[in-house]
Scaffold this active site. Structure first.
Site, mmCIF file in Angstrom:
data_model
loop_
_atom_site.group_PDB
_atom_site.id
_atom_site.type_symbol
_atom_site.label_atom_id
_atom_site.label_comp_id
_atom_site.label_asym_id
_atom_site.label_seq_id
_atom_site.Cartn_x
_atom_site.Cartn_y
_atom_site.Cartn_z
ATOM 1 N N ASP A 41 0.995 -1.039 0.026
ATOM 2 C CA ASP A 41 0.176 0.674 0.198
ATOM 3 C C ASP A 41 1.318 1.630 0.539
ATOM 4 O O ASP A 41 1.904 1.078 0.526
ATOM 5 C CB ASP A 41 -1.033 -0.103 1.336
ATOM 6 C CG ASP A 41 -2.212 -1.253 1.554
ATOM 7 O OD1 ASP A 41 -1.895 -1.602 0.073
ATOM 8 O OD2 ASP A 41 -2.373 -1.364 2.618
ATOM 9 N N TYR A 69 5.837 -8.495 8.692
ATOM 10 C CA TYR A 69 5.472 -7.318 8.892
ATOM 11 C C TYR A 69 5.490 -6.465 10.245
ATOM 12 O O TYR A 69 5.488 -7.234 11.350
ATOM 13 C CB TYR A 69 3.750 -7.180 8.378
ATOM 14 C CG TYR A 69 3.270 -7.236 7.098
ATOM 15 C CD1 TYR A 69 4.105 -6.254 5.859
ATOM 16 C CD2 TYR A 69 3.078 -8.376 6.393
ATOM 17 C CE1 TYR A 69 3.278 -6.669 4.667
ATOM 18 C CE2 TYR A 69 2.785 -9.105 4.880
ATOM 19 C CZ TYR A 69 3.018 -7.348 3.993
ATOM 20 O OH TYR A 69 2.852 -8.086 3.496
ATOM 21 N N ASP A 83 -6.635 2.030 7.274
ATOM 22 C CA ASP A 83 -5.370 2.491 7.594
ATOM 23 C C ASP A 83 -5.912 4.053 7.942
ATOM 24 O O ASP A 83 -7.043 4.365 7.409
ATOM 25 C CB ASP A 83 -3.930 2.402 6.786
ATOM 26 C CG ASP A 83 -4.577 2.936 5.644
ATOM 27 O OD1 ASP A 83 -4.835 4.092 5.183
ATOM 28 O OD2 ASP A 83 -4.703 2.097 4.341
ATOM 29 N N ARG A 175 -4.192 -4.886 7.209
ATOM 30 C CA ARG A 175 -5.242 -3.630 7.621
ATOM 31 C C ARG A 175 -6.432 -4.691 8.437
ATOM 32 O O ARG A 175 -7.342 -3.643 8.784
ATOM 33 C CB ARG A 175 -5.491 -2.910 6.278
ATOM 34 C CG ARG A 175 -4.686 -2.112 5.948
ATOM 35 C CD ARG A 175 -4.996 -1.528 4.508
ATOM 36 N NE ARG A 175 -4.855 -2.436 3.518
ATOM 37 C CZ ARG A 175 -6.099 -2.498 2.804
ATOM 38 N NH1 ARG A 175 -7.035 -1.685 2.370
ATOM 39 N NH2 ARG A 175 -5.125 -2.829 1.032
#
Length: 297
Positions: A41, A69, A83, A175
């Site tokens: 993203d 991550y 987000d 997310r």
């Protein structure tokens, strides 16, 4: 500058799409033949493996698509994108903290089903979901299987914000995971930061920033400093097979070679000089090329 063939691990900057990174590199590397593995993203940073030249054919053949991550969750807020770049949908007082978060994290480990978010590149009936989302539309989606190999708490950088490390399979949306964790805690949640530290065989330690890469390319030092990794890097777990000139000629012509003395399986194939030729498989003693990454001539 001679266009390299290989894989360049980039530390993607925030605010850039993965496509933006490729567009910037095309001129610097002198080729339009670029691809990447695992879209990030715009808000996200970290490992983006860029495949250059002949290496683009290796992107879909990677053996390892797992990712790691570091994600920061903001509790008390839910947005339309999942987000902090999105529009606020809900806010609520935060009545939980690190202790409650650590207590629920273990239940997210293992195999799970996850519904892709509307703001994603997943295509339904040929259209990316994000295009429908921008029009205010909601498309029916089917949950997909994912695996969370590990998830752990790293600390709290700010009030109501908590950072976790997630090791997961391909197709996992962090997310969505953040929202699921919030639902379990009984508060809305969204992502305030996301950094990919591992993508398949590529780690953050191997990455270079765009300014570093552009400067090296301008000075003609990109090839000399070994930042572009060999194509066979993504096939490292496969056993190596070295072939003589006769077998090489068969492979280059796409001809199976019978009575080959190697165990059945998939191989990285090299010529006698050590140059990488490509992928091949042995089945019932027959060696057959899968994909060549060398010049046939």
């Amino acid at each position: 500058m001679q266009t390299p063939n290989g894989i360049l691990p980039v530390d993607k900057p925030a605010g850039w799409t993965s496509f933006d990174v490729l567009a910037k590199l095309r001129g610097a590397l002198g080729t339009r033949k670029l691809g990447h593995s695992g879209t990030l993203d715009p808000m996200a940073t970290g490992v983006l493996a860029v495949f250059i030249g002949k290496a683009t054919a290796a992107a879909d053949r990677q053996l390892d698509h797992d990712k790691t991550y570091e994600a920061t969750l903001r509790l008390g807020l839910r947005t339309d994108t999942g987000d902090v770049t999105g529009e606020t949908l809900e806010t609520a007082p935060v009545t939980v903290g690190a202790q409650e978060l650590c207590a629920v994290l273990p239940q997210f480990r293992g195999d799970r089903m996850q519904l892709p978010p509307m703001y994603s590149a997943v295509k339904i009936n040929g259209q990316p979901l994000y295009k429908a989302a921008r029009k205010g539309q909601t498309v029916e989606r089917t949950p997909r299987p994912i695996t969370i190999y590990d998830i752990e708490y790293l600390g709290s950088p700010a009030q109501d914000e908590y950072t976790i490390r997630v090791a997961c399979s391909k197709g996992t949306y962090i997310r969505v995971l953040a929202e699921e964790i919030g639902d379990t805690l009984g508060v809305p949640a969204t992502l305030s930061a996301l950094r990919r530290t591992q993508a398949g065989v590529f780690s953050l330690e191997q990455c270079h920033t765009l300014p570093e890469i552009l400067a090296a390319a301008e000075c003609g030092e990109l090839a000399a400093n070994d930042w572009v990794l060999p194509i066979e890097t993504v096939f490292a777990p496969l056993p190596a097979l070295h072939v003589n000139e006769g077998v090489k000629a068969h492979l280059l012509n796409g001809c199976p070679t019978s009575h080959y003395k190697a165990a059945d399986g998939r191989y990285r194939v090299y010529e006698e000089s050590g140059a990488f030729l490509g992928l091949a498989g042995v089945e019932d003693g027959v060696l057959k090329v899968e994909k060549l990454f060398c010049e046939r001539g």
